[in-house]
Enzyme design. Structure first.
Site, PDB file in Angstrom:
ATOM      1  CG  ASN A  99      -0.226  -0.051   2.510  1.00 26.36           C
ATOM      2  OD1 ASN A  99       0.487   0.881   2.856  1.00 26.36           O
ATOM      3  ND2 ASN A  99      -0.370  -1.164   3.251  1.00 26.36           N
ATOM      4  CG  ASP A 101      -7.008  -5.144   6.453  1.00 27.34           C
ATOM      5  OD1 ASP A 101      -6.431  -4.999   7.553  1.00 27.34           O
ATOM      6  OD2 ASP A 101      -7.707  -4.260   5.920  1.00 27.34           O
ATOM      7  CG  PHE A 108      -1.638   5.777  14.018  1.00 24.91           C
ATOM      8  CD1 PHE A 108      -0.856   5.643  15.150  1.00 24.91           C
ATOM      9  CD2 PHE A 108      -1.621   6.980  13.330  1.00 24.91           C
ATOM     10  CE1 PHE A 108      -0.065   6.695  15.601  1.00 24.91           C
ATOM     11  CE2 PHE A 108      -0.834   8.040  13.759  1.00 24.91           C
ATOM     12  CZ  PHE A 108      -0.058   7.896  14.894  1.00 24.91           C
ATOM     13  CE  LYS A 112       6.827 -12.372 -14.497  1.00 20.85           C
ATOM     14  NZ  LYS A 112       7.500 -11.721 -15.605  1.00 20.85           N
ATOM     15  N   PRO A 117      -2.711 -11.687  10.704  1.00 20.87           N
ATOM     16  CG  PRO A 117      -0.621 -12.016  11.681  1.00 20.87           C
ATOM     17  CD  PRO A 117      -1.372 -12.210  10.390  1.00 20.87           C
ATOM     18  CG  ASP A 118      -5.486  -6.402  14.557  1.00 24.71           C
ATOM     19  OD1 ASP A 118      -4.555  -5.760  15.105  1.00 24.71           O
ATOM     20  OD2 ASP A 118      -6.534  -5.867  14.155  1.00 24.71           O
ATOM     21  CB  ILE A 119       0.575  -6.584  14.651  1.00 19.54           C
ATOM     22  CG1 ILE A 119       0.940  -7.438  13.431  1.00 19.54           C
ATOM     23  CG2 ILE A 119       1.779  -6.391  15.565  1.00 19.54           C
ATOM     24  CD1 ILE A 119       1.867  -6.757  12.435  1.00 19.54           C
TER      25      ILE A 119
HETATM   26  O1  C5P Z   1      -7.923  -2.540  11.508  1.00 12.32           O
HETATM   27  P1  C5P Z   1      -7.089  -1.426  10.982  1.00 12.32           P
HETATM   28  O2  C5P Z   1      -6.058  -1.849  10.001  1.00 12.32           O
HETATM   29  O3  C5P Z   1      -7.843  -0.253  10.478  1.00 12.32           O
HETATM   30  O4  C5P Z   1      -6.326  -0.889  12.284  1.00 12.32           O
HETATM   31  C1  C5P Z   1      -5.312   0.042  12.218  1.00 12.32           C
HETATM   32  C2  C5P Z   1      -4.416  -0.091  13.441  1.00 12.32           C
HETATM   33  O5  C5P Z   1      -4.153  -1.454  13.730  1.00 12.32           O
HETATM   34  C3  C5P Z   1      -3.064   0.505  13.204  1.00 12.32           C
HETATM   35  O6  C5P Z   1      -2.566   0.907  14.471  1.00 12.32           O
HETATM   36  C4  C5P Z   1      -2.280  -0.650  12.619  1.00 12.32           C
HETATM   37  O7  C5P Z   1      -0.880  -0.485  12.789  1.00 12.32           O
HETATM   38  C5  C5P Z   1      -2.809  -1.803  13.413  1.00 12.32           C
HETATM   39  N1  C5P Z   1      -2.858  -3.082  12.681  1.00 12.32           N
HETATM   40  C6  C5P Z   1      -2.036  -4.141  13.053  1.00 12.32           C
HETATM   41  N2  C5P Z   1      -2.126  -5.339  12.418  1.00 12.32           N
HETATM   42  C7  C5P Z   1      -3.015  -5.523  11.435  1.00 12.32           C
HETATM   43  C8  C5P Z   1      -3.857  -4.487  11.038  1.00 12.32           C
HETATM   44  C9  C5P Z   1      -3.751  -3.272  11.679  1.00 12.32           C
HETATM   45  O8  C5P Z   1      -1.216  -3.933  13.953  1.00 12.32           O
HETATM   46  N3  C5P Z   1      -3.088  -6.700  10.834  1.00 12.32           N
END
Ligand code: C5P
Length: 406
Positions: free
Chosen positions: A213, A282, A332, A292, A310-312
């Site tokens: 992105n 995401d 953020f 390739k 994973p959502d870190i």
């Molecule tokens: O869910 P979203 O991407 O909008 O959330 C944004 C926040 O979550 C940011 O602080 C981003 O660094 C963190 N984030 C994360 N891991 C992900 C998605 C988002 O740490 N997979």
């Protein structure tokens, strides 16, 4: 930015080939808003002329304690009383030894001795051959100078004018500038371990293509810099960006969200503050192809399956340390509209005490930004400003909140 506006720096040059870098340092300090008064030793004048330094600083250079230009004939008193800091760059091995012993047989050392020690900090940027630097006498002098309150800037390492390679180089002018700016920032995060994620992630489709992105990483890098300026130990986990590492910050480069998660999980146990600024993808391709993916001429697009990353932030915030607030987590939200509602919802969903909203298209790649802070008490606007200025304000807010928690 004018990070040194209103600051008056006495720039002292002692003898060494690094004097040539002092000319650029002088300019850099002035460009950042400082006024600079140059004082040179006789040895420094062998390497660079006072004319050069006068032209760059726009002030007459002082070099003698007998300078009759001062009405009271006391340049050592007058010059040191006006200073917000005295910066000796380059500081030779001989000059370190003089400072250590409180010798005062020429203007620069006399002025350092005569300075009001509690009000006028002394910063030294040593420059010398590696053997001179490593010598026990120099190291002993350095330790005692620091114990006496001097701040060490450097030293650098690398190829030296004498042809040898090692420690003892003076830092580059831009590095010294960054350190001087940091020196003047309030030390509101001393003792804190700050972990920051920044930039985009890159999710491979095959060996040559991937999904990423437009995040530039600038906001996260600014936060890492501001945290370090505030006295914290900072680890920056950076996605693929080509920004320079802020001084004094430990950087870990990662590519994918999974790499970022691993690096974060490794450092989270000792962190006390976690700021997640990274724009993490995401989704990632369910399996990256080893080779390739080629067009086969059929006109059929390849079918890509996706797996959720994973959502870190949520993983860290919802861990026992995050929950107990031993680790203060900041998230953020980059949105395109309805910033407040989305930021509030995200704060609850992630389980973080502080969520910072910004408008995606207005921040990605830009040097300035505007922030909306959302916490349990309400909201706070930070109007449009350079990212570093916002980062410093955010660090002050984080510090206030972590103190309240403690
Ligand atoms: O869910 P979203 O991407 O909008 O959330 C944004 C926040 O979550 C940011 O602080 C981003 O660094 C963190 N984030 C994360 N891991 C992900 C998605 C988002 O740490 N997979």
């Amino acid at each position: 930015m004018n990070d040194l506006a209103g600051k008056h720096i006495v720039l002292g040059l002692s003898g060494g080939i690094a004097c040539y870098k002092a000319a650029e340092l002088c300019r850099a300090l002035i460009k950042e808003g400082a006024t600079v008064q140059v004082v040179m030793t006789e040895a420094a004048e062998q390497f660079i002329t006072p004319v050069t330094m006068q032209a760059l600083s726009n002030r007459p250079v002082y070099g003698s304690q007998w300078d009759a230009r001062e009405p009271n004939n006391m340049p050592h008193i007058n010059l040191s009383r006006e200073a917000d800091a005295i910066l000796i760059a380059p500081c030779s091995a001989d000059f370190m030894a003089k400072l250590l012993h409180g010798r005062a047989d020429e203007l620069l050392s006399l002025m350092c001795l005569a300075r009001p020690i509690a009000q006028v900090p002394l910063l030294i940027a040593p420059a010398m051959n590696r053997e001179m630097w490593a010598h026990p006498a120099t190291q002993r002098n350095l330790a005692q100078l620091q114990a006496d309150g001097a701040t060490l800037l450097g030293v650098g390492s690398g190829f030296q004018a004498c042809g040898e390679t090692g420690d003892g180089r003076m830092l580059e002018p831009q590095e010294l500038l960054e350190d001087v700016i940091a020196f003047f920032q309030p030390k509101v995060l001393t003792g804190q371990q700050v972990l920051v994620t920044a930039g985009p992630t890159y999710e491979a489709i095959d060996p040559v293509r991937g999904i990423t992105n437009l995040s530039s990483g600038k906001m996260g890098f600014a936060i890492a810099r501001a945290a370090r300026e505030a006295g914290a130990q900072v680890t920056l986990v950076a996605g693929p960006v080509s920004l320079p590492t802020p001084r004094g910050v430990t950087r870990i480069d990662v590519k994918s969200a999974q790499n970022m998660l691993e690096a974060v999980m490794q450092h989270a146990p000792i962190a006390t503050i976690f700021v997640a600024t990274a724009a993490v993808a995401d989704w990632r391709p369910a399996s990256a192809a080893d080779q390739k993916i080629k067009k086969d001429g059929s006109g059929q697009a390849p079918q890509l399956g996706f797996t959720e990353n994973p959502d870190i932030l949520a993983s860290v915030a919802q861990s026992p340390r995050g929950q107990s607030r031993a680790l203060f987590c900041v998230g953020f939200a980059a949105e395109s509209h309805d910033l407040l509602a989305h930021a509030q919802a995200k704060r609850a969903r992630k389980g973080v005490p502080l969520l910072v909203g910004n408008i995606g298209p207005a921040t990605f790649g830009q040097d300035d930004n505007a922030l909306l802070l959302v916490d349990e008490h309400g909201t706070q606007d930070m109007p449009r400003a350079p990212k570093l200025a916002l980062a410093r304000q955010l660090i002050a807010e984080i510090s206030r909140r972590t103190r309240a928690v403690a």
